[in-house]
Design a protein around this motif. Structure first.
Motif, mmCIF file in Angstrom:
data_model
loop_
_atom_site.group_PDB
_atom_site.id
_atom_site.type_symbol
_atom_site.label_atom_id
_atom_site.label_comp_id
_atom_site.label_asym_id
_atom_site.label_seq_id
_atom_site.Cartn_x
_atom_site.Cartn_y
_atom_site.Cartn_z
ATOM 1 N N SER A 149 43.292 32.147 51.869
ATOM 2 C CA SER A 149 42.872 33.527 52.124
ATOM 3 C C SER A 149 43.875 34.514 51.537
ATOM 4 O O SER A 149 43.499 35.615 51.125
ATOM 5 C CB SER A 149 42.697 33.761 53.627
ATOM 6 O OG SER A 149 43.920 33.594 54.310
ATOM 7 N N VAL A 150 45.132 34.119 51.468
ATOM 8 C CA VAL A 150 46.165 34.993 50.888
ATOM 9 C C VAL A 150 45.843 35.262 49.420
ATOM 10 O O VAL A 150 45.886 36.412 48.970
ATOM 11 C CB VAL A 150 47.575 34.368 51.037
ATOM 12 C CG1 VAL A 150 48.622 35.191 50.311
ATOM 13 C CG2 VAL A 150 47.946 34.215 52.496
ATOM 14 N N ASN A 151 45.529 34.189 48.653
ATOM 15 C CA ASN A 151 45.165 34.356 47.228
ATOM 16 C C ASN A 151 43.987 35.305 47.076
ATOM 17 O O ASN A 151 43.994 36.208 46.237
ATOM 18 C CB ASN A 151 44.733 33.037 46.586
ATOM 19 C CG ASN A 151 45.782 31.981 46.533
ATOM 20 O OD1 ASN A 151 45.508 30.863 46.914
ATOM 21 N ND2 ASN A 151 46.973 32.284 46.063
ATOM 22 N N ALA A 152 42.956 35.057 47.878
ATOM 23 C CA ALA A 152 41.734 35.848 47.772
ATOM 24 C C ALA A 152 41.991 37.304 48.137
ATOM 25 O O ALA A 152 41.537 38.219 47.434
ATOM 26 C CB ALA A 152 40.647 35.261 48.672
ATOM 27 N N ALA A 153 42.715 37.538 49.221
ATOM 28 C CA ALA A 153 42.985 38.910 49.669
ATOM 29 C C ALA A 153 43.812 39.683 48.640
ATOM 30 O O ALA A 153 43.527 40.849 48.363
ATOM 31 C CB ALA A 153 43.695 38.892 51.020
ATOM 32 N N TYR A 164 42.351 42.938 46.839
ATOM 33 C CA TYR A 164 43.058 44.204 47.047
ATOM 34 C C TYR A 164 43.499 44.804 45.711
ATOM 35 O O TYR A 164 43.393 46.013 45.502
ATOM 36 C CB TYR A 164 44.258 44.016 47.975
ATOM 37 C CG TYR A 164 44.946 45.313 48.304
ATOM 38 C CD1 TYR A 164 44.376 46.217 49.201
ATOM 39 C CD2 TYR A 164 46.152 45.655 47.721
ATOM 40 C CE1 TYR A 164 44.988 47.427 49.499
ATOM 41 C CE2 TYR A 164 46.776 46.860 48.004
ATOM 42 C CZ TYR A 164 46.193 47.738 48.891
ATOM 43 O OH TYR A 164 46.804 48.945 49.180
ATOM 44 N N ASN A 165 43.980 43.957 44.798
ATOM 45 C CA ASN A 165 44.444 44.448 43.496
ATOM 46 C C ASN A 165 43.316 45.014 42.645
ATOM 47 O O ASN A 165 43.567 45.822 41.748
ATOM 48 C CB ASN A 165 45.172 43.336 42.737
ATOM 49 C CG ASN A 165 46.518 43.026 43.359
ATOM 50 O OD1 ASN A 165 47.117 43.858 44.035
ATOM 51 N ND2 ASN A 165 46.998 41.816 43.153
ATOM 52 N N THR A 166 42.074 44.577 42.902
ATOM 53 C CA THR A 166 40.947 45.080 42.112
ATOM 54 C C THR A 166 40.198 46.211 42.826
ATOM 55 O O THR A 166 39.266 46.776 42.260
ATOM 56 C CB THR A 166 39.953 43.946 41.789
ATOM 57 O OG1 THR A 166 39.422 43.410 43.002
ATOM 58 C CG2 THR A 166 40.624 42.846 40.987
#
Length: 149
Positions: A27-31, A35-37
């Motif tokens: 979930s960290v990778n996905a979040a 968030y960056n996009t």
């Protein structure tokens, strides 16, 4: 009299090699990627619902903005959501929306929508891996991590 109908064309076009696509493993990778996009000018103003489209190896095929709503909610049309998922031939997805208020607690409406999408996805052999709620500060809550999904 000859009957006329419109011709329907469906197209998905990638603009990079899948080997260069980010792989989601938590979930960290996905979040972080979501968030960056996200549009930082809007994340604190309007609720937006997005879907991250993944292949069978959990590589990101793309992120699609399904809807933008008001301050406290946005309407998600499941037909549009699944048209995008099916058109991209995605094997799994991660759902995401923001809470402009900064609260990380999923609403009952958030939980019902997730359940509805998950049930529809199961019928199409598509995995809903997670539903993330992001805040304007970059914090997030994961339905999968919290045992809601």
């Amino acid at each position: 009299m000859k009957t006329k109908v419109n011709e329907i064309s469906i197209k998905y076009q990638g603009n990079f090699k899948i080997s260069q696509a980010p792989k989601i493993s938590s979930s960290v990778n996905a979040a972080e990627l979501l968030y960056n996009t996200w549009n930082k000018d809007q994340i604190g103003l309007q609720e937006t619902f997005k879907v991250m489209l993944l292949n069978n190896a959990n590589k990101v095929k793309g992120i699609f903005e399904v809807s933008t709503g008001g301050i406290t909610g946005t309407l998600v049309d499941l037909r549009i959501l699944f048209a995008v998922i099916l058109k991209s031939l995605s094997c799994s997805v991660i759902l995401a929306h923001n809470h402009p208020s900064g609260t990380l607690k999923p609403s009952e409406a958030d939980k019902r929508l997730t359940e509805k999408i998950t049930k529809a996805a199961e019928m199409l052999d598509i995995k809903v891996l997670d539903h993330l709620i992001l805040t304007p500060d970059g914090d997030y809550v994961s339905f999968a991590d919290e045992g809601i999904l």
